[in-house]
Motif scaffolding. Structure first.
Motif, PDB file in Angstrom:
ATOM      1  N   CYS A   1       2.871   4.932  -4.580  1.00  0.00           N
ATOM      2  CA  CYS A   1       2.398   4.775  -5.952  1.00  0.00           C
ATOM      3  C   CYS A   1       3.109   5.828  -6.802  1.00  0.00           C
ATOM      4  O   CYS A   1       3.601   6.843  -6.293  1.00  0.00           O
ATOM      5  CB  CYS A   1       0.879   4.913  -6.038  1.00  0.00           C
ATOM      6  SG  CYS A   1       0.222   6.544  -5.645  1.00  0.00           S
TER       7      CYS A   1
ATOM      8  N   GLN B   1      -3.623   3.582  -1.173  1.00  0.00           N
ATOM      9  CA  GLN B   1      -4.079   2.699  -2.242  1.00  0.00           C
ATOM     10  C   GLN B   1      -3.131   1.516  -2.409  1.00  0.00           C
ATOM     11  O   GLN B   1      -1.924   1.630  -2.222  1.00  0.00           O
ATOM     12  CB  GLN B   1      -4.144   3.465  -3.575  1.00  0.00           C
ATOM     13  CG  GLN B   1      -5.190   4.542  -3.635  1.00  0.00           C
ATOM     14  CD  GLN B   1      -6.577   3.941  -3.725  1.00  0.00           C
ATOM     15  OE1 GLN B   1      -6.810   2.980  -4.439  1.00  0.00           O
ATOM     16  NE2 GLN B   1      -7.503   4.514  -2.974  1.00  0.00           N
TER      17      GLN B   1
ATOM     18  N   ARG C   1       1.898   7.967  -8.809  1.00  0.00           N
ATOM     19  CA  ARG C   1       1.207   9.256  -8.762  1.00  0.00           C
ATOM     20  C   ARG C   1       1.669  10.079  -7.556  1.00  0.00           C
ATOM     21  O   ARG C   1       2.043  11.237  -7.685  1.00  0.00           O
ATOM     22  CB  ARG C   1      -0.304   9.063  -8.731  1.00  0.00           C
ATOM     23  CG  ARG C   1      -1.058  10.380  -8.594  1.00  0.00           C
ATOM     24  CD  ARG C   1      -2.578  10.251  -8.551  1.00  0.00           C
ATOM     25  NE  ARG C   1      -3.026   9.080  -7.831  1.00  0.00           N
ATOM     26  CZ  ARG C   1      -3.896   8.191  -8.309  1.00  0.00           C
ATOM     27  NH1 ARG C   1      -4.410   8.328  -9.502  1.00  0.00           N
ATOM     28  NH2 ARG C   1      -4.267   7.154  -7.586  1.00  0.00           N
TER      29      ARG C   1
ATOM     30  N   ARG D   1      -1.001   3.787 -10.359  1.00  0.00           N
ATOM     31  CA  ARG D   1      -1.019   2.897  -9.193  1.00  0.00           C
ATOM     32  C   ARG D   1       0.146   1.910  -9.172  1.00  0.00           C
ATOM     33  O   ARG D   1       0.223   1.074  -8.279  1.00  0.00           O
ATOM     34  CB  ARG D   1      -2.343   2.152  -9.112  1.00  0.00           C
ATOM     35  CG  ARG D   1      -3.469   3.106  -8.751  1.00  0.00           C
ATOM     36  CD  ARG D   1      -4.712   2.498  -8.208  1.00  0.00           C
ATOM     37  NE  ARG D   1      -4.529   1.370  -7.328  1.00  0.00           N
ATOM     38  CZ  ARG D   1      -5.368   0.346  -7.287  1.00  0.00           C
ATOM     39  NH1 ARG D   1      -6.422   0.311  -8.072  1.00  0.00           N
ATOM     40  NH2 ARG D   1      -5.167  -0.652  -6.463  1.00  0.00           N
TER      41      ARG D   1
ATOM     42  N   ASN E   1       0.840  -1.194   0.000  1.00  0.00           N
ATOM     43  CA  ASN E   1       0.000   0.000   0.000  1.00  0.00           C
ATOM     44  C   ASN E   1       0.875   1.244   0.000  1.00  0.00           C
ATOM     45  O   ASN E   1       1.883   1.301   0.717  1.00  0.00           O
ATOM     46  CB  ASN E   1      -0.928   0.036   1.222  1.00  0.00           C
ATOM     47  CG  ASN E   1      -1.988  -1.029   1.153  1.00  0.00           C
ATOM     48  OD1 ASN E   1      -2.372  -1.456   0.067  1.00  0.00           O
ATOM     49  ND2 ASN E   1      -2.459  -1.458   2.300  1.00  0.00           N
ATOM     50  N   CYS E   2       0.439   2.212  -0.788  1.00  0.00           N
ATOM     51  CA  CYS E   2       1.148   3.494  -0.842  1.00  0.00           C
ATOM     52  C   CYS E   2       1.088   4.153   0.534  1.00  0.00           C
ATOM     53  O   CYS E   2       0.015   4.292   1.117  1.00  0.00           O
ATOM     54  CB  CYS E   2       0.511   4.391  -1.901  1.00  0.00           C
ATOM     55  SG  CYS E   2       1.196   6.069  -1.939  1.00  0.00           S
TER      56      CYS E   2
ATOM     57  N   VAL F   1      -0.877  -0.924  -4.427  1.00  0.00           N
ATOM     58  CA  VAL F   1      -0.058  -0.738  -5.634  1.00  0.00           C
ATOM     59  C   VAL F   1       0.258  -2.104  -6.224  1.00  0.00           C
ATOM     60  O   VAL F   1       0.133  -3.134  -5.561  1.00  0.00           O
ATOM     61  CB  VAL F   1       1.256   0.015  -5.313  1.00  0.00           C
ATOM     62  CG1 VAL F   1       0.967   1.384  -4.749  1.00  0.00           C
ATOM     63  CG2 VAL F   1       2.156  -0.777  -4.382  1.00  0.00           C
TER      64      VAL F   1
END
Length: 194
Positions: free
Chosen positions: A176, A143, A178, A154, A137-138, A145
């Motif tokens: 992530c 989120q 982003r 992602r 998870n980021c 990944v």
């Protein structure tokens, strides 16, 4: 790998056009100066010298010794080059154009930082330690990944909490693409809310 960027109107930069105001200049000499200067930028970029070229290296780019000296003199006269001495050796500094309207180089520190990031992200010992701690998870957005497949926002990456320094398990986190891109090289700690 370092890069050298050229503006599509480098030949129309005011300092380049000033070459035409020198005595006994024609379009062939103008093109010769432009090519000489381009070769110096390429040399500096290839050797990560941050816009500095030794006088000796410049002499190898200008054809004969006499012609190289003439090209250096013309370039200095219009501000494309600046002369200085370093450790008793004659050196040349290429013009830096922060507006990007001439030739621009990637600086040594930026190349080295990109290499460090790439090497840290490819280091299985670092990645394993970070993944054991953070999971998939980021750290920034929470989120999930993924690590393989095509690039997307992602996709997982390792983010350096201390930009500019080599990573350790303690100073890297799962992120992530982003969030890592949005965070950039934040040193303020504004993103460090995990």
């Amino acid at each position: 790998m370092a890069w050298m960027k050229a503006s599509d109107n480098s030949d129309e930069h005011p300092k380049m056009l000033a070459v035409m105001s020198l005595v006994d200049i024609d379009e062939r000499t103008f093109n010769e100066v432009l090519g000489f200067i381009l070769r110096l930028y390429l040399h500096s970029g290839a050797h990560l010298t941050d816009y500095v070229v030794s006088y000796g290296a410049a002499l190898t780019k200008g054809g004969s010794l006499n012609r190289a000296n003439e090209l250096i003199e013309m370039s200095v006269a219009v501000g494309l080059l600046e002369t200085f001495t370093k450790d008793g050796q004659p050196m040349l500094r290429l013009m830096q154009d922060p507006d990007g309207n001439f030739f621009n180089l990637q600086m040594r520190k930026d190349v080295e930082w990109a290499r460090t990031r790439r090497n840290d992200n490819a280091n299985p010992n670092l990645k394993f330690g970070v993944l054991v701690r953070d999971g998939d998870n980021c750290r920034w957005c929470g989120q999930s990944v993924y690590w393989t497949g095509k690039m997307s926002p992602r996709k997982g990456t390792l983010d350096h909490l201390k930009p500019g320094e080599p990573g350790t398990v303690e100073t890297m986190i799962v992120s992530c693409v982003r969030c890592n891109g949005a965070r950039g090289d934040d040193t303020t700690g504004d993103w460090d809310h995990a």
